[in-house]
Enzyme design. Structure first.
Site, PDB file in Angstrom:
ATOM      1  N   GLY A   1       0.848  -1.192   0.000  1.00  0.00           N
ATOM      2  CA  GLY A   1       0.000   0.000   0.000  1.00  0.00           C
ATOM      3  C   GLY A   1       0.879   1.235   0.000  1.00  0.00           C
TER       4      GLY A   1
ATOM      5  CE1 TYR B   1       1.464   1.176   5.452  1.00  0.00           C
ATOM      6  CE2 TYR B   1      -0.332  -0.417   5.485  1.00  0.00           C
ATOM      7  CZ  TYR B   1       0.245   0.758   5.950  1.00  0.00           C
ATOM      8  OH  TYR B   1      -0.408   1.495   6.897  1.00  0.00           O
TER       9      TYR B   1
END
Ligand code: XMP
Length: 529
Positions: free
Chosen positions: A74, A102
């Site tokens: 992300g 992420y």
């Protein structure tokens, strides 16, 4: 419509229920463009995978009875205000979890590790050394290349984890806690630039999650047939056939489920390519044994589009006319309540997931009018294009239909910038035909995701013979892609481009210039509107 959609959604739930034999691997989407790719790669291992938004409550996730969970990459930084995090309860579900990029950092933060900005980000192709004995890396040789895209890094592993990969700049490029079934990689195994990435995802789903590889086209067909029968009952169904692979496969599936209850309708909205209507009707009559209504509605669409230049307005008008037309046809045929659409999982995600921004209202989904009087039957709603093709092969769809390049529902209207007039349609249609003929002749048609011509809303000065011309340019768009979510402009050979350019300019009145679109998606989109 709201009520009807609810019915369609109920059918979706029934569909999910009917998939009980496939406990899904849920990909929790932290806003990465890669989430879809992760799900696709997992499905390549014949394990069913679905994407859910990162703010889905853990109870809802648990209710789906996942066999594994992947935390996607992300764009956020873990310590940013409002950055999405993982509810630690997720790790108490007793289900293996894989964190990617992420997702790895979110996992570390949730389980008592530490993430920091070391000032040493990595972007692009990066050499990585894999540790021996890692479950995730199985037999993959130690020295590998991987695709990185990160600024932050895990600087301390959570208790119970061991480090399983390092790069020159990142001391914790992967980690795992085999006992609890938690795995994480800082790089992106889902992209082609990580050569053994698909194997790593397969190791996760097949070895760590012990997911049975049962997600096959045949199984999908069986399940869908049952779902369609349940949704449709003894009712009559109408199918919007476009000539493309999606609606053809959707129609074949519904036909397999409910036989003669299905009638197909093919609409010529006047926005099709050269000779396309004839080809579709011919192919249909040859290969399908379903009643076909061929509606000639060119004037109806073109009149409605007159003077309209805004792309979203064009899409809305076309979407709306389609539905009105089907309602008319359905009425003529009797009491038909169900409409089959070839909507794909990528349409569903792109048209309104909570994490991805809405880019365009693809008329299959977003552009449908609110007060539509149909209950939608969308058997391809949860599968990707490559899976649709495999299902098509299984259902006996002829190769040339299976491998047809996608063509958007609103047709040439969204490839003519500005007003859609009969004259401009004719110019574009002829240019497009020349382009496709040359692409096929060069043997590139199947290699490319899409190849088409665009007519911009400008003219420019040229000279033909001894005379000045003031005519349209044609833009050539050719892209390669795996799923239309991202696309790369195709490097067509110069001699082919030269042939295309000179043929278009010489053969088509009203064109004096050819340009090549060399933009990828993102930041451009595939279509111009
Ligand atoms: P974009 O332009 O968004 O297109 O990059 C992605 C893919 O979707 C197709 N497309 C459509 N298909 N109805 C469709 O059925 C639509 O309204 C529509 N708009 C775009 C496009 O051709 C490409 O394959």
């Amino acid at each position: 419509m709201t009520e009807r959609r609810t019915q369609a959604e109920q059918a979706g739930a029934a569909l999910a229920g009917s998939r009980a034999p496939h406990r899904p691997v849920l990909v929790i989407d932290f806003g990465a463009q890669y989430a879809q790719l992760i799900a696709r790669r997992i499905r390549e291992s014949r394990v069913y995978s679905e994407i859910v938004p990162h703010d889905t409550p853990v109870a809802e996730i648990a209710a789906r009875d996942p066999i594994g969970i992947v935390l996607s990459g992300g764009p956020a930084s873990i310590y940013e205000r409002g950055a999405p995090s993982v509810d630690p309860e997720l790790f108490a579900l007793g289900v293996p979890v894989l964190g990617i990029c992420y997702g790895m950092q979110a996992m570390a933060a949730a389980l008592g590790g530490e993430v920091g900005n070391t000032g040493l980000g990595e972007f692009g192709k990066t050499p990585v050394s894999l540790a021996e004995g890692s479950l995730l890396f199985g037999d993959i040789a130690a020295e590998q290349s991987c695709w990185m895209s990160h600024r932050d890094s895990v600087v301390r592993t959570p208790p119970g984890f061991t480090v399983t990969a390092v790069t020159q700049t990142t001391t914790i490029a992967a980690m795992e806690d085999r006992e609890r079934g938690f795995f994480a990689v800082q790089f992106h195994p889902e992209v082609a630039h990580t050569p053994h990435g698909t194997e790593m995802l397969a190791q996760f789903v097949l070895e760590a999650c012990q997911a049975p590889p049962t997600w096959t086209p045949l199984q999908f067909i069986e399940e869908q047939v049952a779902v369609i029968r349940e949704q449709v009952g003894d009712d009559q169904v109408i199918c919007a056939l476009s000539g493309g692979v999606d609606s053809a496969v959707a129609a074949l599936l519904v036909h397999k489920a409910v036989g003669d209850q299905l009638t197909c309708v093919f609409v010529d909205h006047g926005l099709l390519r050269k000779d396309e209507a004839e080809q579709v009707v011919e192919a249909f009559e040859e290969h399908f044994h379903v009643p076909l209504v061929h509606v000639q509605a060119q004037d109806r669409f073109l009149d409605k589009l007159a003077g309209v230049s805004d792309p979203e307005t064009k899409r809305r008008i076309i979407g709306e006319e389609f539905i009105r037309l089907f309602e008319d046809e359905a009425q003529k045929l009797g009491d038909i309540r169900h409409l089959v659409q070839g909507t794909l999982y990528s349409d569903v995600i792109e048209s309104g997931s909570r994490t991805a921004a809405k880019i365009k209202s693809h008329h299959n989904v977003g552009g449908l009018p609110e007060d539509m009087d149909f209950d939608l039957v969308e058997p391809l709603r949860m599968i990707f294009k490559d899976e649709v093709r495999r299902v098509g092969v299984e259902l006996g769809l002829p190769e040339r239909m299976v491998w047809r390049q996608p063509f958007p529902g609103p047709g040439l209207a969204i490839r003519i910038i500005g007003d859609v007039t009969r004259e401009r349609l004719e110019v574009l249609r002829e240019a497009d035909a020349v382009l496709l003929e040359e692409i096929r002749r060069a043997g590139l048609y199947h290699e490319l995701w899409q190849t088409f011509a665009v007519l911009p809303a400008i003219r420019s000065v040229g000279v033909q013979g001894d005379s000045r011309t003031y005519a349209y340019p044609i833009v050539i768009r050719a892209v390669s892609s795996e799923d239309a979510m991202t696309a790369d402009w195709a490097r067509l050979p110069y001699d082919l481009l030269e042939r295309i350019s000179s043929r278009i300019i010489n053969e088509i009145a009203g064109v004096n210039r050819v340009a090549l679109d060399i933009s990828s998606k993102p930041p451009a989109t595939i279509e111009w509107e």
